[in-house]
Design a protein around this motif. Sequence first.
Motif, PDB file in Angstrom:
ATOM      1  N   GLN A 118       0.845  -1.197   0.000  1.00  0.00           N
ATOM      2  CA  GLN A 118       0.000   0.000   0.000  1.00  0.00           C
ATOM      3  C   GLN A 118       0.884   1.252   0.000  1.00  0.00           C
ATOM      4  OE1 GLN A 118      -2.794   0.157   3.208  1.00  0.00           O
ATOM      5  NE2 GLN A 118      -4.031   1.741   2.257  1.00  0.00           N
ATOM      6  N   GLY A 119       0.512   2.227  -0.832  1.00  0.00           N
ATOM      7  CA  GLY A 119       1.298   3.445  -0.959  1.00  0.00           C
ATOM      8  C   GLY A 119       2.361   3.367  -2.032  1.00  0.00           C
ATOM      9  N   LYS A 120       2.590   2.163  -2.573  1.00  0.00           N
ATOM     10  CA  LYS A 120       3.562   1.983  -3.655  1.00  0.00           C
ATOM     11  C   LYS A 120       2.865   2.086  -5.012  1.00  0.00           C
ATOM     12  CE  LYS A 120       7.139   1.013  -1.014  1.00  0.00           C
ATOM     13  NZ  LYS A 120       8.337   1.876  -0.959  1.00  0.00           N
ATOM     14  N   THR A 121       3.577   2.613  -5.989  1.00  0.00           N
ATOM     15  CA  THR A 121       3.028   2.745  -7.342  1.00  0.00           C
ATOM     16  C   THR A 121       3.831   1.892  -8.315  1.00  0.00           C
ATOM     17  OG1 THR A 121       4.408   4.680  -7.798  1.00  0.00           O
ATOM     18  CG2 THR A 121       2.189   5.089  -6.934  1.00  0.00           C
ATOM     19  N   ALA A 122       3.148   1.403  -9.325  1.00  0.00           N
ATOM     20  CA  ALA A 122       3.805   0.557 -10.329  1.00  0.00           C
ATOM     21  C   ALA A 122       3.299   0.917 -11.715  1.00  0.00           C
ATOM     22  CB  ALA A 122       3.551  -0.919 -10.038  1.00  0.00           C
ATOM     23  N   ASN A 123       4.182   0.810 -12.682  1.00  0.00           N
ATOM     24  CA  ASN A 123       3.825   0.992 -14.087  1.00  0.00           C
ATOM     25  C   ASN A 123       4.052  -0.332 -14.796  1.00  0.00           C
ATOM     26  OD1 ASN A 123       4.736   1.427 -17.026  1.00  0.00           O
ATOM     27  ND2 ASN A 123       3.794   3.392 -16.544  1.00  0.00           N
ATOM     28  N   GLY A 157      -1.782  -4.316  -3.055  1.00  0.00           N
ATOM     29  CA  GLY A 157      -1.689  -2.941  -2.583  1.00  0.00           C
ATOM     30  C   GLY A 157      -1.107  -1.917  -3.522  1.00  0.00           C
ATOM     31  N   TYR A 158      -0.496  -2.346  -4.632  1.00  0.00           N
ATOM     32  CA  TYR A 158       0.066  -1.376  -5.566  1.00  0.00           C
ATOM     33  C   TYR A 158      -1.030  -0.554  -6.238  1.00  0.00           C
ATOM     34  CZ  TYR A 158       4.806  -3.396  -5.689  1.00  0.00           C
ATOM     35  OH  TYR A 158       6.076  -3.828  -5.383  1.00  0.00           O
ATOM     36  N   LYS A 159      -0.730   0.717  -6.490  1.00  0.00           N
ATOM     37  CA  LYS A 159      -1.542   1.520  -7.398  1.00  0.00           C
ATOM     38  C   LYS A 159      -0.890   1.404  -8.770  1.00  0.00           C
ATOM     39  CE  LYS A 159      -3.453   6.112  -8.257  1.00  0.00           C
ATOM     40  NZ  LYS A 159      -3.506   7.545  -7.809  1.00  0.00           N
ATOM     41  N   VAL A 160      -1.590   0.776  -9.716  1.00  0.00           N
ATOM     42  CA  VAL A 160      -0.983   0.359 -10.981  1.00  0.00           C
ATOM     43  C   VAL A 160      -1.449   1.223 -12.142  1.00  0.00           C
ATOM     44  CG1 VAL A 160      -0.698  -1.559 -12.609  1.00  0.00           C
ATOM     45  CG2 VAL A 160      -0.787  -2.024 -10.149  1.00  0.00           C
ATOM     46  N   THR A 161      -0.489   1.596 -12.984  1.00  0.00           N
ATOM     47  CA  THR A 161      -0.791   2.248 -14.258  1.00  0.00           C
ATOM     48  C   THR A 161      -0.502   1.259 -15.374  1.00  0.00           C
ATOM     49  OG1 THR A 161      -0.222   4.448 -13.432  1.00  0.00           O
ATOM     50  CG2 THR A 161      -0.206   4.149 -15.815  1.00  0.00           C
ATOM     51  N   TYR A 341      12.523   7.050 -22.911  1.00  0.00           N
ATOM     52  CA  TYR A 341      11.193   6.603 -22.477  1.00  0.00           C
ATOM     53  C   TYR A 341      11.212   6.127 -21.029  1.00  0.00           C
ATOM     54  CZ  TYR A 341       7.004   3.669 -22.139  1.00  0.00           C
ATOM     55  OH  TYR A 341       5.830   3.080 -21.736  1.00  0.00           O
ATOM     56  N   HIS A 342      12.232   5.369 -20.661  1.00  0.00           N
ATOM     57  CA  HIS A 342      12.284   4.875 -19.284  1.00  0.00           C
ATOM     58  C   HIS A 342      12.607   5.998 -18.301  1.00  0.00           C
ATOM     59  CE1 HIS A 342      12.140   0.944 -21.219  1.00  0.00           C
ATOM     60  NE2 HIS A 342      11.753   0.488 -20.042  1.00  0.00           N
ATOM     61  N   TYR A 343      13.353   6.976 -18.742  1.00  0.00           N
ATOM     62  CA  TYR A 343      13.553   8.143 -17.877  1.00  0.00           C
ATOM     63  C   TYR A 343      12.224   8.879 -17.680  1.00  0.00           C
ATOM     64  CZ  TYR A 343      15.016  12.589 -16.004  1.00  0.00           C
ATOM     65  OH  TYR A 343      15.120  13.700 -15.207  1.00  0.00           O
ATOM     66  N   ASP A 344      11.426   8.930 -18.737  1.00  0.00           N
ATOM     67  CA  ASP A 344      10.099   9.548 -18.636  1.00  0.00           C
ATOM     68  C   ASP A 344       9.262   8.836 -17.576  1.00  0.00           C
ATOM     69  OD1 ASP A 344       7.842  11.271 -19.835  1.00  0.00           O
ATOM     70  OD2 ASP A 344       7.036   9.250 -20.049  1.00  0.00           O
ATOM     71  N   LYS A 345       9.330   7.510 -17.560  1.00  0.00           N
ATOM     72  CA  LYS A 345       8.572   6.746 -16.567  1.00  0.00           C
ATOM     73  C   LYS A 345       9.138   6.945 -15.164  1.00  0.00           C
ATOM     74  CE  LYS A 345       8.473   2.659 -18.842  1.00  0.00           C
ATOM     75  NZ  LYS A 345       8.049   1.265 -19.156  1.00  0.00           N
ATOM     76  N   ILE A 346      10.461   6.967 -15.056  1.00  0.00           N
ATOM     77  CA  ILE A 346      11.084   7.185 -13.747  1.00  0.00           C
ATOM     78  C   ILE A 346      10.688   8.544 -13.189  1.00  0.00           C
ATOM     79  CG2 ILE A 346      13.305   7.592 -12.601  1.00  0.00           C
ATOM     80  CD1 ILE A 346      14.497   5.490 -14.520  1.00  0.00           C
ATOM     81  N   SER A 347      10.682   9.559 -14.056  1.00  0.00           N
ATOM     82  CA  SER A 347      10.399  10.925 -13.601  1.00  0.00           C
ATOM     83  C   SER A 347       8.948  11.104 -13.179  1.00  0.00           C
ATOM     84  CB  SER A 347      10.747  11.931 -14.703  1.00  0.00           C
ATOM     85  OG  SER A 347       9.936  11.739 -15.849  1.00  0.00           O
ATOM     86  N   ARG A 348       8.082  10.153 -13.541  1.00  0.00           N
ATOM     87  CA  ARG A 348       6.688  10.217 -13.092  1.00  0.00           C
ATOM     88  C   ARG A 348       6.521   9.708 -11.664  1.00  0.00           C
ATOM     89  NH1 ARG A 348       3.631   7.082 -17.636  1.00  0.00           N
ATOM     90  NH2 ARG A 348       5.277   7.288 -19.194  1.00  0.00           N
ATOM     91  N   GLY A 349       7.586   9.161 -11.078  1.00  0.00           N
ATOM     92  CA  GLY A 349       7.568   8.828  -9.660  1.00  0.00           C
ATOM     93  C   GLY A 349       7.156   7.420  -9.304  1.00  0.00           C
ATOM     94  N   TYR A 350       7.188   6.489 -10.244  1.00  0.00           N
ATOM     95  CA  TYR A 350       6.814   5.110  -9.927  1.00  0.00           C
ATOM     96  C   TYR A 350       7.860   4.448  -9.037  1.00  0.00           C
ATOM     97  CZ  TYR A 350       3.421   5.586 -13.725  1.00  0.00           C
ATOM     98  OH  TYR A 350       2.387   6.011 -14.520  1.00  0.00           O
ATOM     99  N   ASP A 351       7.387   3.548  -8.180  1.00  0.00           N
ATOM    100  CA  ASP A 351       8.296   2.766  -7.344  1.00  0.00           C
ATOM    101  C   ASP A 351       8.796   1.524  -8.070  1.00  0.00           C
ATOM    102  OD1 ASP A 351       8.070   4.197  -4.688  1.00  0.00           O
ATOM    103  OD2 ASP A 351       5.955   3.753  -5.057  1.00  0.00           O
ATOM    104  N   ARG A 352       7.978   1.036  -8.984  1.00  0.00           N
ATOM    105  CA  ARG A 352       8.330  -0.214  -9.668  1.00  0.00           C
ATOM    106  C   ARG A 352       7.872  -0.161 -11.117  1.00  0.00           C
ATOM    107  NH1 ARG A 352       6.637  -6.308  -7.454  1.00  0.00           N
ATOM    108  NH2 ARG A 352       8.041  -7.505  -8.814  1.00  0.00           N
TER     109      ARG A 352
END
Length: 588
Positions: A118-123, A157-161, A341-352
Amino acid sequence: MISEIRNLIAECINDFAKNNGIDFNVVASDIKLEQIRHNIPGDIYTNASIAYAKRLNIGVVDLSKIMVLAIQKNRYVSDVYVSESGFINITINADAWRKNIQNILSLGNMYGSCNLFQGKTANVEFVSANPTGPLHTGHARNAVLGSCIANLMEKVGYKVTREFYINDMGNQIKLLGKSLYLRYLEACNHDIGSRFSDCMYHGEYIKKWASCLVEKYGQSLPIDNQDSEDEAERFCAQYALSASLDEFKSDLQLLGVMMDIYTSEKEVMSGDKQDEAFKILKNKGLIYEGILPKPKSSDASEEWEEAQQTLFRSTSYGDDIDRAVKKSNGDWTYFASDIAYHYDKISRGYDRLVNIFGADHIGYVKRIKAAVAAMCFDEKPVSIDIIAYQLVNFLENNVQIKMSKRSGVFITLKDVVEKVGKDITRFTMISRDSNSVIDFDFAKVVETSLENPLFYIQYCHARICSVFRNYEQQYGKLHFDDACTKNCFSYITHKDEIEIIKILAFYPDLVLSAAIHLEPHRICNYLRDLSKAFHYLWNQGKINAELRFIDTSNKEKTLDRMYFLKAIQIVIQNALSILGIDPVFEMK
């Protein structure tokens, strides 16, 4: 119950390490607890003493004795003993197993979920097919695997995109535009002669798009210069991209897949992410000028050239060789766009981050992982998992169907779903681990026999529903709310019934493990095991009246068994929801 015992074992190990000045800590989710089968005494076992004794500098037997003393204090445990090989076998009292029926009914569709992350985000990035035509059957496994992994991660618990990366740059897009423009001219009754070469896209979908262009624009495309073929081809390329993306969305919806984001490669590369990513890498001393050695393999990278190039020092992060990011002529490589592209995803703040690749892209795994590790912000590391899945062989009358997107000879994803249905397609695509090749036989997957795994599972659910209908015909509407107040389901005593309850009790553990390891095929295996146990109990009821679900002479006994069946139904429905499959309530 399972979680409580696992936490107790982890606490025991960590206390021992702390008391003996050993720098070691184990998390509860790493403790292996499995159901005992094959007539071995006990209900569950753990190999924890074997797994951790060496790191704790203690003998397996001595560590086992310490664990046994701790486990014996648990309220659910009636007996504990250590096998000769060092496994700790645990017997749970029957009331504790039966109590889990109440737990399942209380939690309903939340049974099996947890808030560990919970509180973790994933793409989760998946499908990401080249937009040069409709999705074909080769994309189906990617789509189902990605969507099931996303569902699993949400359960813990992940918030997934869910993300689709549109590869809308490069020579393939230019060729797509040229192919469509020539078909457009042909549809306008112009003689294109031999201009339509073998390397172009020959599918019927190109002709369909060309007809749509004629219908919408007639003989004149909406471009500034009607005599400019380059401008006409660019317009056709953009039209094809838009049409292809619309079809992607429609076809994925047929398969029960919904994306949250569609990200354009062109937009990423035209923004600031490229420069920002390479500034980070350069500041870390990971970008340099050099000449790479020629690859030894015959399928040498097309990005290799015997000339000075701009290179990324990916070997510093576990890659086999450094990688070119800019060619000698100043053009960015394909890998450079992957970095942006992966830097773009990292900069969006995902944990995983999770990427789903076909096996033909396995060579990109190490370099992408290296790039992500290098670009992570020090204060927030980002983990990345890349799942490379094997191919799916499609068979028709036991003969493999050969497909080629460019030649236009292929079966679309839409064709498959419309032929066999969403649920069958999804189950078949997720039924084996990603490293295994799948044979998709159009005849076998629709068989209505117990040899068909999905039919076997759905038949289990439908049988339970039929019992509920029979009950309501005799006793009236079933209500399960009062089950939450029952202390013990005293009529659920037979060993085959308890065996099923044990399987149900391990469901949350199974979901967590499958989510951690990103292996949704485990849910399929679990459903097969649960269905097998249920069908066996059903058949036993045909020869043993004591095991029949409805006993007209004992309503309390019957009601206990309705609660028992409801628990099974809930778990089946929860597991199927992870797979994106609808339960069947009545077999046709």
